[in-house]
Design a protein around this motif. Structure first.
Motif, PDB file in Angstrom:
ATOM      1  N   VAL A   1       0.841  -1.205   0.000  1.00 10.85           N
ATOM      2  CA  VAL A   1       0.000   0.000   0.000  1.00 10.85           C
ATOM      3  C   VAL A   1       0.870   1.246   0.000  1.00 10.85           C
ATOM      4  O   VAL A   1       0.649   2.181  -0.786  1.00 10.85           O
ATOM      5  CB  VAL A   1      -0.939  -0.004   1.233  1.00 10.85           C
ATOM      6  N   GLY A   2       1.912   1.245   0.853  1.00 11.04           N
ATOM      7  CA  GLY A   2       2.803   2.404   0.907  1.00 11.04           C
ATOM      8  C   GLY A   2       3.476   2.647  -0.422  1.00 11.04           C
ATOM      9  O   GLY A   2       3.618   3.791  -0.882  1.00 11.04           O
ATOM     10  N   THR A   3       3.896   1.580  -1.057  1.00 14.87           N
ATOM     11  CA  THR A   3       4.594   1.720  -2.329  1.00 14.87           C
ATOM     12  C   THR A   3       3.658   2.242  -3.412  1.00 14.87           C
ATOM     13  O   THR A   3       4.033   3.098  -4.223  1.00 14.87           O
ATOM     14  CB  THR A   3       5.199   0.370  -2.747  1.00 14.87           C
ATOM     15  N   ILE A   4       2.441   1.738  -3.419  1.00 11.65           N
ATOM     16  CA  ILE A   4       1.477   2.257  -4.385  1.00 11.65           C
ATOM     17  C   ILE A   4       1.314   3.758  -4.174  1.00 11.65           C
ATOM     18  O   ILE A   4       1.305   4.536  -5.126  1.00 11.65           O
ATOM     19  CB  ILE A   4       0.111   1.541  -4.222  1.00 11.65           C
ATOM     20  N   TYR A   5       1.272   4.154  -2.896  1.00 13.83           N
ATOM     21  CA  TYR A   5       1.103   5.573  -2.611  1.00 13.83           C
ATOM     22  C   TYR A   5       2.293   6.374  -3.131  1.00 13.83           C
ATOM     23  O   TYR A   5       2.129   7.361  -3.841  1.00 13.83           O
ATOM     24  CB  TYR A   5       0.934   5.799  -1.106  1.00 13.83           C
ATOM     25  N   THR A   6       3.511   5.927  -2.789  1.00 15.27           N
ATOM     26  CA  THR A   6       4.667   6.727  -3.212  1.00 15.27           C
ATOM     27  C   THR A   6       4.812   6.699  -4.735  1.00 15.27           C
ATOM     28  O   THR A   6       5.187   7.704  -5.337  1.00 15.27           O
ATOM     29  CB  THR A   6       5.972   6.230  -2.580  1.00 15.27           C
ATOM     30  N   LEU A   7       4.484   5.567  -5.348  1.00 16.84           N
ATOM     31  CA  LEU A   7       4.572   5.513  -6.807  1.00 16.84           C
ATOM     32  C   LEU A   7       3.614   6.511  -7.426  1.00 16.84           C
ATOM     33  O   LEU A   7       3.942   7.200  -8.393  1.00 16.84           O
ATOM     34  CB  LEU A   7       4.232   4.102  -7.295  1.00 16.84           C
TER      35      LEU A   7
ATOM     36  N   PRO B   1      10.493   4.213  -2.636  1.00 22.93           N
ATOM     37  CA  PRO B   1      11.563   4.207  -1.632  1.00 22.93           C
ATOM     38  C   PRO B   1      11.363   3.129  -0.565  1.00 22.93           C
ATOM     39  O   PRO B   1      12.330   2.707   0.064  1.00 22.93           O
ATOM     40  CB  PRO B   1      11.464   5.608  -1.012  1.00 22.93           C
ATOM     41  N   LEU B   2      10.121   2.693  -0.373  1.00 19.89           N
ATOM     42  CA  LEU B   2       9.877   1.724   0.692  1.00 19.89           C
ATOM     43  C   LEU B   2      10.565   0.392   0.418  1.00 19.89           C
ATOM     44  O   LEU B   2      10.763  -0.403   1.326  1.00 19.89           O
ATOM     45  CB  LEU B   2       8.371   1.476   0.861  1.00 19.89           C
ATOM     46  N   LEU B   3      10.873   0.153  -0.840  1.00 24.69           N
ATOM     47  CA  LEU B   3      11.478  -1.130  -1.164  1.00 24.69           C
ATOM     48  C   LEU B   3      12.995  -1.056  -1.177  1.00 24.69           C
ATOM     49  O   LEU B   3      13.674  -2.046  -1.420  1.00 24.69           O
ATOM     50  CB  LEU B   3      10.945  -1.623  -2.513  1.00 24.69           C
ATOM     51  N   ARG B   4      13.521   0.144  -0.933  1.00 29.40           N
ATOM     52  CA  ARG B   4      14.980   0.271  -0.901  1.00 29.40           C
ATOM     53  C   ARG B   4      15.520  -0.294   0.409  1.00 29.40           C
ATOM     54  O   ARG B   4      14.937  -0.080   1.466  1.00 29.40           O
ATOM     55  CB  ARG B   4      15.376   1.747  -1.013  1.00 29.40           C
ATOM     56  N   PRO B   5      16.659  -0.980   0.337  1.00 29.31           N
ATOM     57  CA  PRO B   5      17.228  -1.532   1.582  1.00 29.31           C
ATOM     58  C   PRO B   5      17.476  -0.451   2.609  1.00 29.31           C
ATOM     59  O   PRO B   5      17.292  -0.683   3.803  1.00 29.31           O
ATOM     60  CB  PRO B   5      18.548  -2.151   1.136  1.00 29.31           C
TER      61      PRO B   5
END
Ligand SMILES: Nc1ncnc2c1ncn2[C@@H]1O[C@H](COP(=O)(O)OP(=O)(O)OP(=O)(O)O)[C@@H](O)[C@H]1O
Ligand SMILES: Nc1ncnc2c1ncn2[C@@H]1O[C@H](COP(=O)(O)OP(=O)(O)OP(=O)(O)O)[C@@H](O)[C@H]1O
Ligand SMILES: [Mg+2]
Ligand SMILES: [Mg+2]
Lengths: 353, 351, 318, 507
Positions: C27-33, C40-44
């Motif tokens: 959900v967060g990634t969909i939002y930032t995308l 950025p949520l998927l960045r280490p």
């Protein structure tokens, strides 16, 4: 009190808020007076410093013999308890009650009672949304504006005209947070730059602020400037930990924040530090006594904003590099004869208590 | 009658202990107060204590069934925010607003009950979560503190019967002879007593109320005995919501405003638990009464009163008040463990 | 589906919570995308930073779990944590960290004595102790002007990185290993479960239940102490009220991890997952700039929602 | 068997708990005016049967009829409304309410819509008087009553519901003999009033004295129903267990009395123990007899370090011990084990696994240093299960899934793991079926042969006579009689229990 025409007494200290500010006058009476401070929450440095300032000021030779009985209570974040404490002091026949309100509303009853009993009630810091009592505060809206203006100036000086600006807000629902934020955003919106404003909630708390700023940096990358309402030590810490380049930062008056500005301003940490001072309590006490003596007083007393930019910081004067980070540097107001400095209050081991 | 009292005394030591403590502390406070034993002092004390008393009553009922309601403070806040919006305008509108705000608390309590019963979630954790929801709703209703509750209402409700009559111009503006014997009684105490008589007493003497005690004491036995468990649990939380709603309503009228203050909500929840324990109700459930919790709430308040009056050389440094309060709380709740010294069979400790 | 059914009731919550963690990230990634076009949520770096922040909560929750397993609760954590941090910085030097932990242990001992010997309900005793600790710290700050700067070692443990990984995460892992080992592989740990299930039976089995209670509270205090020391290191300073944001999230994390709030059941791994869930949820809500009202509502709904999912298959037994 | 149509009839009823088939296709009927015994081993499904009849459990399949009409109950109160009233094996009293409140719990008398306390007390007094319990004050809390008093209140409560069918699930297991007499008389009365009583008990002599019809269950199936007197005891036992059983009790060894190992002198505690003197030697089983509540339980708990403020001396093998906790009592030097009275609340952590329960008293035996050794743990658990032949599926299952008898075995096994020298048993066979009882008797004798000293409290005279080398009978906190060898007879025990020949009569 009676509503009278100005000007009021001692305008350098008791400056009226604006041109429209009313003036009050109580019937003068003989001292010494019984004065109480009704604090709300206790458990952060600011409040502790405030309580200590109040105690120290009550013993200050300038006013000590005008006070016959002085009492301080902290009621916690509990409106009925605070109202109850104020009413209790009214019942006990105190002459003046100085208070930091837990909420800007809700004091109708005690205001009415204070009036009936001719007690001077002086809210300060978190003031009430009313013009029926004499109040003491710094201008939060102006503070917000000054932060934003300073930031925009520094950005302009660097030639930056667009980018992300991080706004760190305070405690949600609090009127101080509201006013400061309005001031900040008003100025930013009015500017020509192309700013994207990212706003996070730091609760004026160093730890929370540090966390949310770190989060914001992790998600948004770099900011061109940061405007923080409080928890400024946390802002600095988050920037350092993230390896974020130094940018203009606006913030409160914690010693740590000022130390950081002094140290890194050459590297780009162009900072401005404006503080809500715990020393306000002293001015509120002084105003209460002045009112009891029958002087004409402004309804809303504006205390000048203690501003220090990176250019104005001086070790040992408005910050102390050898002292801890989290006391509030601005405490004294010379025009009012309030000369109790932050370090004097917060850094001497007390032997007599 | 005497025999019944003897049993009651033996079975409700905590309750009578709290009553005794309350009387002693209050007499002491009044005798040290420059205007002790006056109506003004009584009114002030009543105003200060009544919201906490309502919240403590609210907490008592879930505690009796062996649960905890960590949302009482939040529900109180929600109700007060709603009241700050609705209790205004004509008398009819205000009445409707009053009803709706208490109803909002009650409905939220009902929701708690449904979540606990049908969701089969432990009360303590369910209400921890719904408490957050209640605060969220309160912030939604009132993002900034404020509201304009009728000033007359505020004045009339937070004073003695005399002022009430004076404000609303009945009984000869409060001067009627028949009113005099009760003219000095603070309105908040009357409200508290009335609500207790109209709601708590019948509840206590109903099968649903008895079931609450039975659940707290031995839920399996209650079920086996054919008592209406689900209904009683839902009712317990609904009533908690109702009393929290009353607290919120009073708070709103008292402050003429609403304030969605998270910290204050949390503080009331925690103090309500303390009040319940000091009032002799067992956190394990099954034992205690809401009246005790009211005493507990008053005791908690009275302890704070002592910081304000001149007690000579015993005056407590303002920065030590918190510490003092904490120590007093610890000592008060530890008094209950005196019973342990009488225990000769160590297994009885576990009851 | 069969796999899901075959899971025992202690494992199921962990799997569900893990699923939820993934959902939050999505959900967060969909939002930032959709708002900034990046993920950025998927960045280490983001994940590591969340784990670093999570490690403070994680350590508090580890201790909290010990007492919740007993059917107790430790509400003194906020000011135990603060006191440990403040005393650590006050003492400073090499003794800073031991001092902080010792403060935690001492408060835990006191809590344990009150709960085990005086048998005051922990809910209320620890509440009182929390207030006492707050009072002590107010008096301490007000009276002695303590030094609040973190020592370099505290800084290192909380804020620095080894090979790009924050050291705090290693501290969390170390604490986790100790707690997990205690719970699963020691007589003390088993005694905690036994006492949490039925104290009388544990006592009559010759388990020293008082020591078990005291030990658990001391572990909880020690964990709060370690968290305080770390947190002071993270912020470079100790300050009043620094523990306040950790109490309710810690309880929520433990419960969301599947530990029974009445004690007796729960696996440590669940608490770890619960912590990650709470930290990510907070972070994503903050990223979405959710107003406080919505944040609270979502927070509460998530807890209720997840517990409903856990509980759905539970049978009622009278 | 009574004639006419049955008042309650179950047709093809099954109840499954997961894989456990507690009842399988059961047809069962009972009639008005009959006292009907239900017999069966532990776990045979007796309690499950009556829980279905009384609305506590839903059957997995099958139907139920009352007076010819189909009924189904979704909760216990539905059954009560129809006149089926049950006294459960686990009592259904609320400890923190008064006796009067408990008796009228779900259906109190009301005035103006509110509970009427006066009427409630009156009802309680009447019902208590009817079962000879006028000494129980309706105002006292259940919590403050002894187990046997509580059981009588439970019976009063059931009577107050005016049952058509009264079910007693081991309702007499904790009663004193005087109360048992009362219950006998009461059941006779009810029978005359045309009420159907269902009576579950593991005590054959009670069944014989009371019942006219017997039904035997085994492994969840209804084996047979027959009138009293049509089958011999041995036949009945065979029906229950599915095989022949030999002599009830293992043979007692014939040998001289061993030297005292556990020696109790002038032990006094509160008002319950008034100077107890007792000796138990290695290899001996010493029975504690007497009416319930004469200090037997307190004596056992005193030895186990539970009681505070003890006076007198206790020596083990010549050294004085004064344990102040079970942990000390089980430790070296004393090496005492106690199988407590109530296995569900004192013996077991019900939701925990069988394995965890088994090792709960002996972590040190399966640990290296502070750490538990998985291999040692498995081995210990396996050997315990084998030694006591505990019927378990998986040792990781919760112990609550076991039947009563197997649960009791877990408690005993837990203590055997500590390798105790002295074993205190508090009514270990309560609520346990004949087959399992025999296993326990045998085990006790084996343990004695291994050199353990065993002190054994039971309310069952037959057990004292059958199992014990010596019997000490307690009365009012003292040991009033010591019987040995052939002197252990029912008459002697009863006489000593009532303390006949000295001052008082039975309490
Ligand atoms: N709630 C439950 N969950 C799982 N299994 C159960 C449950 N209740 C009973 N059982 C199982 O059903 C079977 C029948 O149990 P039940 O209690 O009816 O036996 P019983 O004849 O009353 O035995 P006892 O004489 O020991 O009381 C047993 O194997 C028991 O383990
Ligand atoms: N009139 C009465 N006569 C005798 N005993 C009473 C009477 N009223 C109450 N009791 C008993 O005294 C105790 C306390 O009574 P109280 O009125 O406070 O509780 P209650 O509401 O009556 O409780 P319950 O519904 O459980 O009986 C209770 O145990 C109650 O059963
Ligand atoms: Mg009642
Ligand atoms: Mg059974």
């Amino acid at each position: 009190p009676e509503i009278v025409d100005g000007p009021g007494v001692d305008p350098t200290c008791f400056a009226p808020w604006s041109e429209d500010t009313k003036f009050f006058q109580w019937e003068g009476r003989e001292g010494p007076f019984k004065i109480a401070v009704v604090n709300g929450f206790v458990g952060n440095t600011w409040r502790i410093q405030m309580v200590k300032t109040a105690k120290a000021f009550a013993e200050d030779p300038a006013i000590a013999d005008k006070i016959s009985e002085f009492r301080v209570v902290s009621t916690g974040t509990d409106a009925p308890a605070q109202l109850g404490a104020i009413e209790d002091f009214i019942n006990q026949g105190f002459d003046a009650i100085v208070t930091i309100a837990v909420s800007p509303e809700g004091f109708d009853r005690v205001i009415r009672l204070a009036d009936r009993n001719d007690v001077v009630l002086v809210p300060f810091d978190n003031v009430l949304d009313t013009d029926a009592v004499m109040q003491v505060n710094e201008d939060q809206l102006t503070m917000g504006r000054m932060w934003a203006e300073f930031t925009l100036n520094e950005l302009a000086a660097k030639g930056v005209t667009s980018g992300k600006i991080l706004e760190v807000r305070g405690l949600p629902g609090n009127s101080v947070d509201r006013d400061r934020s309005i001031g900040i955003n008003e100025v930013l919106e009015a500017s020509d730059g192309d700013w994207e404003i990212v706003s996070v909630v730091g609760n004026w708390d160093d730890g929370t602020t540090q966390k949310v700023v770190a989060d914001a940096i992790a998600v948004h990358g770099e900011f061109v400037a940061i405007v923080g309402q409080g928890g400024s030590n946390g802002v600095i810490q988050a920037l350092m930990d993230a390896g974020h380049p130094w940018v203009p930062v606006a913030g409160e008056s914690e010693n740590g924040f000022r130390k950081a500005i002094a140290e890194y301003s050459d590297e780009g940490l162009k900072g401005i530090s404006i503080g809500q001072s715990p020393g306000l309590v002293a001015i509120a006490m002084k105003a209460a006594i002045s009112a009891l003596e029958g002087n004409v007083m402004p309804q809303l007393i504006s205390v000048p904003l203690p501003v220090a930019t990176y250019e104005e910081l001086e070790d040992g004067l408005n910050y102390w590099s050898d002292l801890p980070d989290n006391f509030f540097t601005v405490n004294e107001f010379p025009p009012c004869g309030v000369n109790i400095s932050g370090p004097a209050i917060m850094s001497q081991s007390e032997t007599d208590n | 009658m005497i025999e019944r009292f003897k049993y009651s005394l033996r079975q409700n030591r905590g309750f009578y202990g709290a009553l005794l403590g309350l009387i002693v502390l209050y007499l002491l406070y009044n005798s040290l107060h420059p205007r002790g034993f006056s109506t003004a002092v009584l009114i002030q004390n009543a105003n200060e204590a009544v919201v906490l008393a309502f919240v403590a009553v609210a907490q008592t009922i879930p505690v009796l069934i062996g649960g905890l309601d960590l949302s009482v403070g939040a529900v109180m806040t929600l109700a007060s925010c709603i009241a700050s919006v609705l209790v205004t305008g004509s008398p009819a509108e205000m009445t409707l607003g009053i009803i709706l705000s208490v109803l909002a608390g009650t409905m939220f309590g009902l929701l708690n009950g449904l979540v606990v019963v049908y969701g089969r979630i432990q009360p303590i954790i369910a209400t921890l979560a719904t408490g957050a929801i209640a605060i969220g709703l309160a912030l939604f209703v009132r993002p900034q503190p404020g509201g304009d509750i009728d000033g007359d209402l505020n004045w009339a409700i937070t004073n003695a019967v005399f002022d009430f009559a004076e404000t609303y111009g009945f009984a000869d503006d409060g001067n009627a002879a028949w009113l005099q014997p009760i003219a000095w009684i603070p309105v908040p105490l009357i409200i508290l007593t009335a609500v207790m008589l109209l709601v708590w007493v019948p509840y206590r003497r109903s099968v649903t109320g008895r079931t609450a005690y039975a659940i707290g004491s031995a839920e399996g036995a209650a079920y086996m005995s054919g008592l209406p468990i689900a209904r009683a649990k839902i009712m317990a939380f609904t009533l908690a919501g109702f009393f929290a709603g009353c607290a919120g309503l009073y708070l709103a009228i008292q402050t003429s405003s609403g304030n969605a203050d998270v910290v204050q909500a949390g503080e009331y929840t925690l103090k309500s638990i303390a009040a319940v324990v000091i009032g002799g109700t067992s956190l394990l459930g099954g034992v205690g009464t809401a009246v005790g919790s009211i005493f507990g709430a008053f005791i908690i308040r009275i302890i704070e009163f002592f910081f304000r009056i001149n007690i000579g050389s015993f005056s407590i440094d303002p920065l030590l008040q918190t510490l003092f309060q904490g120590v007093v709380l610890l000592v008060a709740v530890s008094l209950g463990s005196l019973r342990l010294t009488r225990i000769k069979n160590r297994l009885d400790v576990f009851r | 589906m069969n796999f899901y059914k075959s899971l025992d009731s202690d494992t199921k919550p962990i799997i569900i919570a893990l699923g939820f963690v993934i959902m939050i990230l999505i959900v967060g990634t969909i939002y930032t995308l959709s708002t900034q076009g990046t993920a950025p949520l998927l960045r280490p770096s983001y994940v590591l930073q969340q784990l670093q922040v999570g490690s403070f909560l994680g350590i508090v929750a580890a201790g909290m779990m010990m007492v919740i397993l007993l059917g107790h609760i430790d509400l003194s954590v906020p000011w135990t944590l603060t006191a440990a941090a403040m005393m650590a910085t006050t003492v400073g030097g090499p003794m800073a960290i031991p001092t902080g932990i010792a403060v935690g242990l001492a408060v835990g001992l006191f809590n344990g004595l009150g709960v085990a010997y005086l048998r005051v309900p922990s809910m209320i005793f620890t509440l009182g102790v929390d207030q006492v600790m707050r009072g002590l710290m107010v008096a301490h700050t007000g009276g002695y002007a303590p030094d609040t700067d973190a020592t370099p070692l505290m800084r290192f443990l909380a804020a620095e990185k080894i090979a790009g990984v924050p050291v705090a995460i290693f501290v969390w892992i170390a604490v986790s290993l100790v707690i997990a080992l205690i719970l699963q592989r020691t007589g003390f740990g088993r005694s905690v479960y036994a006492t949490g299930n039925r104290e009388a039976a544990a006592y009559l089995s010759g388990i020293r239940t008082k020591r078990v209670i005291i030990g658990s509270f001391m572990l909880s205090g020690a964990c709060a102490g370690i968290a305080g020391v770390l947190l002071a290191g993270y912020s470079s300073q100790a300050y009043q009220g620094m523990g306040n944001p950790y109490l309710l999230p810690a309880i929520a994390a433990v419960v969301l991890g599947g530990t029974r709030i009445l004690g007796g059941r729960g696996r440590y791994l669940g608490t770890v997952v619960g912590v990650i869930l709470i930290v990510l949820l907070n972070s994503v809500l903050s990223i979405m700039q959710m107003p406080e009202a919505g944040r609270q509502i979502i927070y509460g709904s998530v807890i209720i929602g997840m517990l409903l999912v856990y509980g759905r298959n539970q049978a009622v037994t009278s | 068997m009574a004639n006419g149509s049955p008042i309650v009839a179950l047709k093809g009823v099954s109840k499954h708990f997961g894989a456990t088939k507690a009842l399988e296709n059961v047809d069962f009927a009972c009639h008005s005016g009959s006292t009907h015994a239900i017999l069966g081993e532990n776990g045979a499904g007796k309690s499950t049967l009556i829980k279905i009849m009384s609305g506590v459990l839903d059957p997995t399949s099958g139907t139920m009829e009352m007076e010819g009409k189909p009924v189904s109950f979704s909760k216990p109160s539905d059954a009560v409304d129809k006149g089926i009233v049950c006294i459960f094996q686990e009592l259904s009293l609320v400890p923190d309410l008064s006796v009067a409140a408990n008796i009228s719990l779900a259906n109190p008398p009301k005035r103006f819509g509110l509970i009427d306390h006066k009427a409630q007390n009156r009802i309680a007094e009447e019902l208590l008087a009817r079962i000879n319990c006028a000494d129980v004050n309706p105002n006292s809390l259940i919590r403050d009553l002894s187990l046997s008093r509580r059981q009588m209140v439970e019976i009063a409560k059931a009577l107050g519901k005016n049952p058509k069918v009264l079910i007693l699930d081991e309702a007499t297991s904790a009663l004193t003999s005087k109360d048992v007499e009362t219950v006998y008389a009461l059941l006779g009365q009810l029978k005359a009033d045309g009420i159907a009583s269902l009576f579950i008990s593991h005590r054959m002599h009670e069944v014989e004295a009371l019942c006219d019809t017997l039904s035997v269950f085994r492994n969840g199936t209804h084996v047979e129903t027959f009138a009293k007197g049509t089958k011999s005891d041995a036949d009945i036992v065979r029906l229950m267990i599915g095989r022949e059983v030999g002599s009830h009790y293992p043979a007692k060894p014939n040998r001289p009395r061993p030297a005292p190992f556990l020696k109790i002198e002038q032990l006094a505690w509160e008002r319950a123990l008034k100077g107890v003197n007792l000796e138990v030697g290695k290899g001996e089983i010493v029975g504690l007899g007497g009416l319930d509540g004469q200090g037997q339980k307190e004596l056992l708990l005193s030895l186990f370090g539970v009681m505070r403020g003890l006076q007198g001396t206790v020596t083990v093998d010549g050294t004085r011990i004064a344990p102040n906790s079970p942990a000390k009592a089980k430790a070296d030097g004393a090496n005492i084990a106690l199988v407590p009275e109530d296995r569900k609340t004192e013996g077991l952590m019900l939701p925990m696994s069988i394995a965890d329960n088994l090792i709960a008293a002996s972590f040190n035996k399966v640990s290296n240093g502070p750490f538990i050794d998985g291999k040692k743990e498995d081995a210990a658990v396996r050997s315990a299960v084998e030694k006591l032949q505990i019927k378990v599926g998986d040792v990781e299952n919760a112990v609550s899934t076991l039947s009563g008898g197997n649960q009791q075995k877990v408690v005993i096994a837990k203590w055997l793991m500590t390798d105790p020298d002295i074993i205190l048993l508090n009514d270990p066979t309560r609520g346990i079926d004949v087959g399992t009882k025999q296993e326990i008797y045998k085990l006790m004798r084996e343990l004695a042969e291994e050199g353990k000293a065993i002190l054994f409290y039971t309310t069952d005279y037959a057990e004292l006579i059958g199992c014990c080398d010596r019997v000490s009978v307690m009365y009012d906190g003292r040991i009033v009689s010591e019987l040995e060898g052939d002197a252990i007879t029912e008459e002697a025990i009863v006489a000593a229990s009532l303390n006949i020949g000295t001052d008082g009569e039975a309490a």
